[in-house]
Enzyme design. Structure first.
Site, mmCIF file in Angstrom:
data_model
loop_
_atom_site.group_PDB
_atom_site.id
_atom_site.type_symbol
_atom_site.label_atom_id
_atom_site.label_comp_id
_atom_site.label_asym_id
_atom_site.label_seq_id
_atom_site.Cartn_x
_atom_site.Cartn_y
_atom_site.Cartn_z
ATOM 1 N N GLU A 249 0.937 -1.186 -0.176
ATOM 2 C CA GLU A 249 0.028 0.079 -0.068
ATOM 3 C C GLU A 249 0.817 1.475 0.114
ATOM 4 O O GLU A 249 0.786 2.222 0.705
ATOM 5 C CB GLU A 249 -0.856 -0.096 1.316
ATOM 6 C CG GLU A 249 -2.044 -1.135 1.122
ATOM 7 C CD GLU A 249 -3.150 -1.001 2.333
ATOM 8 O OE1 GLU A 249 -3.041 -0.188 3.016
ATOM 9 O OE2 GLU A 249 -3.968 -1.822 2.126
ATOM 10 N N GLU B 259 -5.644 -8.490 -0.653
ATOM 11 C CA GLU B 259 -6.355 -8.166 0.722
ATOM 12 C C GLU B 259 -7.695 -7.775 0.210
ATOM 13 O O GLU B 259 -8.234 -6.974 -0.395
ATOM 14 C CB GLU B 259 -5.682 -6.681 1.411
ATOM 15 C CG GLU B 259 -4.672 -6.807 2.182
ATOM 16 C CD GLU B 259 -4.082 -5.779 2.786
ATOM 17 O OE1 GLU B 259 -5.076 -5.041 3.372
ATOM 18 O OE2 GLU B 259 -2.900 -5.528 3.044
#
Length: 504
Positions: free
Chosen positions: A176, A295
């Site tokens: 991320e 995710e």
């Protein structure tokens, strides 16, 4: 109330999407809350084995059917030193984890994770720290983990009692990195260059690694699509996948939109795939970038249903993100699985985040039992029966209007054919909260003769959940009246339900 119109679709083996990569049924273990400590690892627990792993949890993980397991983060990895988690446990340092304001003991590290994955029957997916570290540290971890011996780092692994290499094939180039919350957050150009240089250096050691570049942390990010385009401009021919992350929750009582969350998932997948292909065309590359949806889950991060920050700063393994899932949540999770399967031509890896305690299908109590959440059941059924070739499903379904997504189909469905046995499994969700949905499926050229099972997850209480006191409150139950006659499958899907129909 007038009866609900019938939803229909046709299945034909000539119209297929793709073979399912087993890694689509992956999961995620992060050093966050109680995922590791008192989750999968608890020396002294009555069920603990010689390595401190909870065998009651291992049994549930194997039943769940997870494949690739991503580790060690997540936000945690962007401040992590892999060296802290190897060697004698009594000599490992305690560290502050800024991502989750916790204290990390490092009693669980690479060797313990590798042992857990082996016993769980999965394969490791290792994330690299490209937040506070870089190319050199990535190469050092690769050499320690994968080189047979004869170098300082591989011999260090051997001295630590691990003779054979871990042979980790799948690596995430950071986590991320588009997110301002991420330790070491970077711009797309900065990260793209770092990802390219890390990938290039790793391939000098092992050209056959599979590498995942960081995509956007969500479709709602202001930099979405521009981030992917910039990053891939730098590293397109050096990586194999780009990541997607998405979480969903019910907000402001808008359950109809929540039940339609997979509309966003499918849009996200298609938009990222289009961006990848656009960059490939610009670069005149013959390579196709696949997607790692590493995710995804239901997570009540904004509603305050579960704590995101520990009540005590720098606690060890605090109770964080311990969502207790309802029937509604399980139906949504099933729909998200359907979205992944419907795009199996591009989604080759997917990781349910996370595996134990932290927004997880499995809950534990320290020193106590482990049990299945409601969301455990759709995942376990899909992992067991969703292997094979995804058939193209184009429903003709009644629709209704949602606040967030406009008009959506009440039926969300896919089907997977086992190429060895010829059996077909239909996975279907009825998004209507109060009306059963008649379903007809026309079957062409599949040689199917009967219904082996129609399993349903639904309940008269949409907020029912499994608890410490009632661990089996919510389980799948058999449907009645489902039949295959004259090449047509007929069934009725209960209101707000996840359905698995197996045809032989």
């Amino acid at each position: 109330m007038s009866p609900q119109p019938t939803a229909r679709f046709t299945l034909d083996p000539a119209f297929a999407v793709s073979e399912v990569d087993p890694r689509l049924f992956g999961s995620f273990v992060e050093h966050l809350g109680r995922c590791v400590y008192t989750g999968i690892y608890e020396p002294g627990h009555p069920s603990a084995d010689a390595d401190g792993l909870r065998t009651d949890v291992l049994e549930l993980v194997r039943e769940l059917g997870v494949t690739a397991i991503r580790y060690p983060g997540g936000n945690f990895v962007s401040g992590y030193k892999w060296e802290d988690g190897v060697g004698p446990q009594e000599r490992r340092p305690r560290r502050l984890d800024p991502a989750w304001r916790s204290t990390e003991t490092n009693q669980f590290g690479l060797a313990e994770f590798a042992g857990f994955v082996r016993k769980a029957g999965g394969e490791p997916m290792m994330a690299l720290n490209l937040g506070t570290r870089g190319v050199a540290e990535a190469l050092e971890l690769l050499e320690y983990a994968n080189h047979p011996g004869g170098t300082e780092l591989s011999d260090r692994r051997i001295a630590h009692g691990v003779q054979d290499p871990y042979n980790i094939r799948l690596w995430c180039l950071g986590n991320e990195m588009d997110g301002p919350w991420q330790t070491g957050h970077k711009t797309a150009a900065e990260y793209g260059r770092l990802a390219a240089e890390t990938a290039r250096a790793m391939r000098q050691i092992d050209p056959d690694l599979e590498l995942v570049a960081c995509g956007s942390s969500g479709q709602s990010m202001e930099t979405f699509a521009a981030w992917e385009a910039t990053v891939l401009q730098e590293c397109y021919d050096l990586v194999d996948h780009i990541s997607l992350h998405a979480y969903y929750e019910e907000l402001d009582g808008d359950r109809d939109s929540f039940l339609a969350s997979a509309v966003d998932t499918e849009s996200f997948i298609e938009n990222v795939a289009a961006t990848c292909d656009h960059v490939g065309a610009r670069l005149k590359s013959k390579k196709r970038i696949n997607l790692s949806f590493d995710e995804w889950n239901v997570w009540y991060m904004r509603s305050g249903r579960s704590p995101v920050t520990p009540p005590e700063d720098w606690a060890e393994a605090p109770r964080l993100l311990e969502d207790h899932y309802t029937v509604t949540d399980a139906v949504v999770l099933g729909s998200l699985l359907i979205a992944l399967l419907r795009h199996a031509d591009r989604v080759k890896v997917a990781c349910l985040a996370q595996l134990v305690n932290v927004i997880a299908p499995i809950l534990t109590e320290p020193g106590g039992p482990a049990w299945r959440q409601t969301t455990f059941h759709p995942f376990a059924q899909a992992s067991r029966h969703g292997r094979g070739t995804v058939l193209d499903v184009r429903p003709d379904s009644p629709r209704h209007t949602t606040r967030q997504y406009g008009e959506v189909d009440l039926l969300h469905a896919t089907a997977v054919r086992d190429e060895t046995s010829g059996a077909v499994t239909v996975f279907a969700v009825n998004r209507s909260r109060n009306a059963p949905l008649p379903l007809e499926v026309t079957l062409h050229g599949l040689g199917l003769t009967g219904v082996a099972e129609h399993s349903v997850l639904a309940d008269s209480d949409p907020d029912a959940r499994n608890t410490f006191q009632e661990p089996e409150r919510v389980t799948p139950h058999p449907a009645t009246g489902t039949a295959l006659d004259g090449g047509t499958l007929r069934a009725t899907l209960e209101p707000m339900s996840w359905n698995m129909i197996r045809l032989t």
